[in-house]
Design an enzyme around this catalytic site. Structure first.
Site, PDB file in Angstrom:
ATOM      1  N   SER A 472      10.027  32.820  74.436  1.00  0.00           N
ATOM      2  CA  SER A 472       8.888  32.578  73.567  1.00  0.00           C
ATOM      3  C   SER A 472       9.024  33.274  72.209  1.00  0.00           C
ATOM      4  O   SER A 472       9.865  32.897  71.401  1.00  0.00           O
ATOM      5  CB  SER A 472       7.603  32.997  74.301  1.00  0.00           C
ATOM      6  N   ASP A 483      19.023  31.326  61.920  1.00  0.00           N
ATOM      7  CA  ASP A 483      18.924  30.281  60.904  1.00  0.00           C
ATOM      8  C   ASP A 483      19.038  30.837  59.493  1.00  0.00           C
ATOM      9  O   ASP A 483      19.625  30.202  58.606  1.00  0.00           O
ATOM     10  CB  ASP A 483      17.598  29.523  61.053  1.00  0.00           C
ATOM     11  N   LYS A 497      11.530  28.755  76.584  1.00  0.00           N
ATOM     12  CA  LYS A 497      10.087  28.468  76.650  1.00  0.00           C
ATOM     13  C   LYS A 497       9.588  28.203  75.234  1.00  0.00           C
ATOM     14  O   LYS A 497       9.278  29.107  74.476  1.00  0.00           O
ATOM     15  CB  LYS A 497       9.351  29.661  77.284  1.00  0.00           C
TER      16      LYS A 497
END
Length: 698
Positions: A472, A483, A497
């Site tokens: 999460s 990224d 998740k």
């Protein structure tokens, strides 16, 4: 005396003779039907899902067929009660459940359940009669075996075939208890109590239980996190999240007849004790240091939770089958002192690892983040000193830089998530403002969560260490760092998740509904796939057992439009070199060598399709596994210059004591040390450095 193979009468003979007219069956058999509120609740759930579920579901024959299989599986997952002909008789419902849902018709649900209940109760009585026979019917010298996993097995052709299967199952349980130190008589008594408890619980089954089971067969066709909670389960919703604030701090779920540990609450009693692990299955529960161990195999989840819960500072003992065990005979008993999970104990903590490379010394800072926390009450009161993950990490970064660190490891292992706000704020500590995560909702609108703080609180080289239990919010932060090319991600593939649930109140119970999905700024979902590290470490976690992808009907990984974002580095040319250096190091690292050999051994055990029911073979297998464990452990100790263990008992006692102490320092954690070595590699391979000598330019 008859041998095992010629033991009890067949199930069909027993049911038509002694059992069908027995007091026990009459006491427990009831015909259940829907309560008046259930058709109304059915309608409310259907409408809520059609309007609000993220995947915009359609209720049709395809859903009906899937739901039909799910419902049968929830009742008889190991194919132990019904025969092929009985399943064939249910096929009339396969393509009609969609129409039943839309017309609030629950007759099929209760018809199937009542027939299941009939079979199950008769079988439990048959088992009791079998166990009441002389212990000598059990031939533990006979060469035979039992299929371990029956999920993909075919339905039995006859009741007689099921009889033989049940005899083997009972023999396996008796043998397991016998190898654990019980006599056959004591083992028999344990099983009699276990099956008597199952009979008792069957007799207590209410219409509400059937309705909840059926509705979840429906809701969970959309995804595993969309669930209907009956009024009782809604009231005790924290059972599904943790064992309350004053429990042991563990998330549990039903796993066929066992209760399985899903994850541990960071800094909770179980986590700090160090012996309970995700994937462990609970066999029995005892109160205090000397209380009787009560068998809980086959019990309802909430009943098991009640036994484990208790007052603060009291002790609960759990007999568990470790996740790494090769068979159910390998149990161990652990003690946990119940306590309250304190916010300050979940706080981020710092450490320093000191390493030398080519005669030069390096200091690598480590910040361990157990969870993404925030004191919401203090924040709402505008307390300027409210506690949160990002505020604590900011302070720790300052302290580490004062100590002259050359790089930073963010340790997110076992971090199950928490505050989305804090995941965004933590991202902002390492970049000059920008987006952290995207959230797409049911209406397909995308909301971008952005950090607006222009300040960068650490601009040096970083690795982020994750594992299969990083989930999460952890995945949001790790994904953002990957990224932005702000850090190298190392460790194991994360949990996956990537969905968001909300709790919707119904007139009768509650509905936990998946309404949104997380996406990285690159446009990739964190759902199912999670974050894949740039450099992967070996892991004991089996992705087929632990993680979102192991759950049935998990929403798929996909992508949306990426958001323009700055790149803080270009690691593409470095990764292959970093990975090659990493592989060379772990090939000679005693801890990683030990881990790889453990993984090989566990994988070998997982590939076994049968378990022997011959006592001598089982003993030999157990002894072989124990001696292999001892040999592997001593190889590691010898390589590290430590004294070897003389016996398996000495090793087990040492490991138990080690697990019960505080977590080991960063300098002794092989994964943290290797993550630090990778940072030193980055420093040696990165020519562009800032004025402070070793910080990457931003």
């Amino acid at each position: 005396m008859l041998s095992f193979a010629l033991g009890a009468a067949s199930y069909s003979e027993t049911t038509t003779a002694a059992i069908s007219d027995s007091i026990e069956v009459k006491d427990y058999l009831t015909t259940l039907s829907p309560d008046n509120i259930h058709p109304k609740t059915n309608r409310e759930i259907v409408l809520s899902l059609l309007k609000g579920h993220y995947s915009s579901p359609t209720i049709d024959d395809t859903l009906s067929s899937h739901m039909f299989d799910s419902y049968l599986k929830s009742l008889d997952p190991n194919k132990l009660y019904w025969t092929k002909s009985e399943i064939k008789a249910f096929q009339k419902y396969r393509l009609n459940l969609d129409n039943a849902l839309l017309t609030n018709d629950l007759s099929a649900a209760f018809d199937i359940f009542n027939q299941y209940q009939n079979k199950m109760i008769h079988r439990m009585v048959w088992v009791q009669e079998l166990l009441a026979k002389e212990a000598s019917i059990w031939d533990f010298e006979k060469k035979e075996s039992l299929v371990i996993d029956r999920e993909d097995a075919k339905w039995a052709e006859t009741d007689e075939e099921l009889d033989e299967l049940w005899k083997k199952r009972i023999k396996n349980s008796l043998l397991g208890l016998k190898l654990a130190g019980k006599t056959v008589e004591e083992a028999t008594e344990t099983l009699q109590k276990r099956f008597k408890n199952q009979l008792h619980r069957a007799g207590q089954t209410k219409s509400e239980d059937v309705f909840e089971l059926y509705m979840n067969a429906f809701t969970m066709t959309f995804d595993p996190h969309t669930n209907y909670l009956s009024p009782r389960d809604a009231e005790n919703f924290d059972i599904n999240m943790s064992l309350s604030l004053e429990g042991i701090g563990a998330v549990l779920q039903s796993d066929n007849e066992f209760t399985k540990v899903v994850r541990l609450i960071a800094a909770g009693p179980a986590d700090k004790a160090g012996e309970l692990k995700p994937g462990d299955r609970i066999v029995s529960v005892g109160q205090d240091e000397t209380g009787e161990m009560v068998d809980v195999v086959g019990e309802r989840l909430d009943d098991v939770v009640k036994k484990i819960r208790g007052k603060r500072d009291t002790t609960v003992r759990l007999e568990i089958i470790p996740a790494s065990a090769s068979d159910i005979t390998q149990t161990k008993t652990i003690s946990i002192v119940r306590n309250k999970v304190k916010l300050e104990e979940q706080s981020a903590q710092k450490d320093i690892i000191e390493l030398t490379r080519n005669g030069e010394s390096y200091k690598i800072g480590v910040i361990n983040i157990p969870t993404f926390y925030m004191d919401f009450e203090a924040y709402r009161k505008r307390d300027p000193n409210y506690k949160s993950t990002s505020r604590d990490v900011k302070r720790l970064i300052g302290e580490l830089e004062q100590e002259g660190i050359d790089g930073l490891v963010i340790d997110l292992r076992n971090n199950g998530g928490g505050s989305l706000f804090e995941a965004r704020e933590l991202t902002g500590l390492f970049i000059k403002q920008g987006p952290a995560v995207q959230v797409r909702y049911t209406d397909q609108k995308v909301e971008v969560h952005t950090n607006d703080d222009p300040n960068v609180y650490y601009n040096g080289p970083m690795t982020v260490l994750v594992n299969r239990l990083s989930a999460s919010a952890s995945e949001i932060f790790a994904g953002a760092m990957q990224d932005y090319k702000r850090a190298i991600i190392v460790g194991g593939q994360t949990f996956g998740k990537g969905t968001v649930q909300s709790l919707q109140r119904l007139r009768h119970g509650e509905l936990k509904l998946t309404q949104a999905k997380f996406y990285r700024i690159s446009g990739q979902s964190t759902q199912e796939q999670g974050v894949i590290p740039d450099i992967i470490y070996p892991s004991l976690y089996d992705k087929d057992v632990v993680g979102e992808s192991s759950l049935e009907n998990a929403l798929p990984w996909d992508t949306i439009r990426p958001i323009h974002h700055k790149k803080y580095g270009d690691f593409s040319g470095l990764i292959s070199t970093l990975d090659a250096r990493h592989q060379r190091r772990i090939e000679s690292n005693p801890d990683f060598q030990y881990l790889n050999k453990q993984i090989e051994r566990i994988n070998e055990q997982r590939e076994k399709e049968h378990v022997s029911l011959n006592e001598q073979e089982r003993k030999a297998e157990r002894e072989s596994l124990e001696l292999t464990s001892l040999e592997l452990e001593n190889q590691r100790r010898k390589a590290k210059g430590e004294a070897a263990f003389k016996t398996v008992e000495e090793m087990n006692e040492f490991n138990s004591n080690q697990e019960s102490t505080d977590k080991k320092p960063a300098q002794d954690d092989a994964a943290l040390v290797e993550s630090s070595e990778i940072l030193i590699d980055i420093l040696s391979l990165t020519p562009q450095v800032a004025d402070n000598g070793r910080a990457l330019k931003l």
